[in-house]
Design a protein around this motif. Sequence first.
Motif, mmCIF file in Angstrom:
data_model
loop_
_atom_site.group_PDB
_atom_site.id
_atom_site.type_symbol
_atom_site.label_atom_id
_atom_site.label_comp_id
_atom_site.label_asym_id
_atom_site.label_seq_id
_atom_site.Cartn_x
_atom_site.Cartn_y
_atom_site.Cartn_z
ATOM 1 N N LYS A 1 -49.835 25.471 -48.831
ATOM 2 C CA LYS A 1 -50.748 26.155 -49.748
ATOM 3 C C LYS A 1 -50.163 27.500 -50.181
ATOM 4 O O LYS A 1 -50.160 27.853 -51.366
ATOM 5 N N ASP A 2 -49.667 28.261 -49.213
ATOM 6 C CA ASP A 2 -49.116 29.586 -49.510
ATOM 7 C C ASP A 2 -47.925 29.492 -50.459
ATOM 8 O O ASP A 2 -47.791 30.296 -51.394
ATOM 9 N N ALA A 3 -47.059 28.510 -50.215
ATOM 10 C CA ALA A 3 -45.879 28.347 -51.073
ATOM 11 C C ALA A 3 -46.287 27.965 -52.492
ATOM 12 O O ALA A 3 -45.669 28.413 -53.472
ATOM 13 N N THR A 4 -47.326 27.144 -52.622
ATOM 14 C CA THR A 4 -47.809 26.758 -53.945
ATOM 15 C C THR A 4 -48.291 27.976 -54.715
ATOM 16 O O THR A 4 -47.949 28.174 -55.888
ATOM 17 N N GLU A 5 -49.068 28.817 -54.075
ATOM 18 C CA GLU A 5 -49.571 30.027 -54.733
ATOM 19 C C GLU A 5 -48.435 30.981 -55.115
ATOM 20 O O GLU A 5 -48.492 31.640 -56.153
ATOM 21 N N LYS A 6 -47.410 31.006 -54.296
ATOM 22 C CA LYS A 6 -46.314 31.956 -54.521
ATOM 23 C C LYS A 6 -45.369 31.513 -55.626
ATOM 24 O O LYS A 6 -44.896 32.345 -56.427
ATOM 25 N N TYR A 7 -45.081 30.187 -55.696
ATOM 26 C CA TYR A 7 -43.987 29.743 -56.558
ATOM 27 C C TYR A 7 -44.386 28.876 -57.751
ATOM 28 O O TYR A 7 -43.580 28.698 -58.677
ATOM 29 N N ALA A 8 -45.584 28.300 -57.759
ATOM 30 C CA ALA A 8 -45.919 27.300 -58.776
ATOM 31 C C ALA A 8 -45.846 27.844 -60.203
ATOM 32 O O ALA A 8 -45.461 27.119 -61.133
ATOM 33 N N SER A 9 -46.184 29.088 -60.399
ATOM 34 C CA SER A 9 -46.232 29.635 -61.763
ATOM 35 C C SER A 9 -44.874 29.667 -62.446
ATOM 36 O O SER A 9 -44.795 29.754 -63.680
ATOM 37 N N GLN A 10 -43.789 29.560 -61.698
ATOM 38 C CA GLN A 10 -42.456 29.638 -62.294
ATOM 39 C C GLN A 10 -41.829 28.273 -62.560
ATOM 40 O O GLN A 10 -40.726 28.190 -63.097
ATOM 41 N N VAL A 11 -42.532 27.195 -62.228
ATOM 42 C CA VAL A 11 -41.958 25.850 -62.354
ATOM 43 C C VAL A 11 -42.248 25.267 -63.733
ATOM 44 O O VAL A 11 -43.361 25.398 -64.259
ATOM 45 N N GLN A 12 -41.258 24.627 -64.312
ATOM 46 C CA GLN A 12 -41.438 23.916 -65.575
ATOM 47 C C GLN A 12 -40.489 22.739 -65.643
ATOM 48 O O GLN A 12 -39.519 22.659 -64.888
ATOM 49 N N LEU A 13 -40.797 21.816 -66.552
ATOM 50 C CA LEU A 13 -39.894 20.699 -66.787
ATOM 51 C C LEU A 13 -38.733 21.150 -67.661
ATOM 52 O O LEU A 13 -38.874 22.053 -68.493
#
Length: 437
Positions: A80-92
């Motif tokens: 959960k913590d990793a998702t909150e930290k890094y998800a905003s920078q991911v794209q296809l």
Amino acid sequence: MKLGIAGFRKTVVAGGIGLLVLVALSLPAGAGVKPGDFITPDNASQVKDLVSPGVYYKVQQGMTMKIVPTTRIDWPPPYKDATEKYASQVQLSKDHRSLIGYVAGQPFPLIDANDPYVATKVVWNALWRPITTDDYDLRYYDCDTVYSGRNKPYFAIWYYQTGHYAGYDLVGRTEVEPMPVDPDFKNTNRLWLFLLGPQLAPQDGRGTSLLRYRYDNPNHGDDTWTWESGTRRLRRLNEAIMSSATGAYSWDPDHYSGFNPKTEEYDYKLIGEKEMLATVDAEHSPEIRCATDGGGSACPERWQMRHMYIVTAEPRRSVNNAEAIDSKTVIYMDSEMWFEPYVDTYDRRGELFRNHVYWLAYRDRPVPDAKIAIYPFKREFVVGACSTDVQSGQASMCYLPGHETAERECWYINMGAVDRAFFTPEAMVKMSETGHL
């Protein structure tokens, strides 16, 4: 803007509502069944629209279900913590074949029904699933191959036992150092490493092992080797045969843990979302051999209503998969635990070919009497898995932990039980030849 997990879930729900209206696949919660119902072949029609065609076939052949209330499945806190930290920078990527900016956690927690690439994102979420993120070592499990059928007596035509089903992720690590990325990734571009073996039974195949590397480069196919007891030599496998030429009878490496071929080699389409039945909080570990279908499944077991994404995967007609024996795979993805409770594949004629079912338990240890693999939070464990050729009735049912193995804890997830050195061709050969596990 940084969203909490609650914010992620609200957005997913909002997007899901629009998609349900769009595709008209939604059913009222619990339609056809209610907690306390017991499903057998005699009343199988109650679940026909609540499971995949392959699972419905299994029920018709004798697999039974105990319907229970729905359970909430939470992600492990580090994930959960990793998702909150890094998800905003991911794209296809521009060609939509690979990920850019992925580090750890779930790549796409914001599922938008209007996104033309929503199906691709669902599959990427499944690749970086919360069930295992760092390493895992499934020690000593066994499988029976039978011809399943309603009220058939149990008769194993083949028995299989292996020493390790193990993996190591170089990216997306959340619980064991090095985190979140193993420095070796920059040198090798490997995403994960996998080893199955050595085979312990039957004796004529003792020592046989499989080693597989997955790469971040979408144009770099998997590297795969086997060591076989008959020839006693290391052999390199062509990626094109991974879905058909290896594995225990109806099992193949691309379905050892749900849908697992190289993500970039398929085209995806979201069929819709639906409330369906699955086992995510199994009662038994080890699983119980089903007495009413000849041992072709685990039953009776607890099944509950779950919210699923339904995605089709069709192989791109490239050099690597031109020989794929499956024309289409239908993936049923649990929207909370992000693991496929079942997968159906279709042959080149478009007819249902194989069904894969996974029984999962949700607890803080793989077995009730565990002494080592104990966690400070609940997580998912696969406790049973079955692959069935619905055209012949042949089924390979695996038990995790096994029925006839000495190791009882079986699953060691994100504990540093294996490292990169465990996953080399040289280490595989040595283990296979010496038998030292």
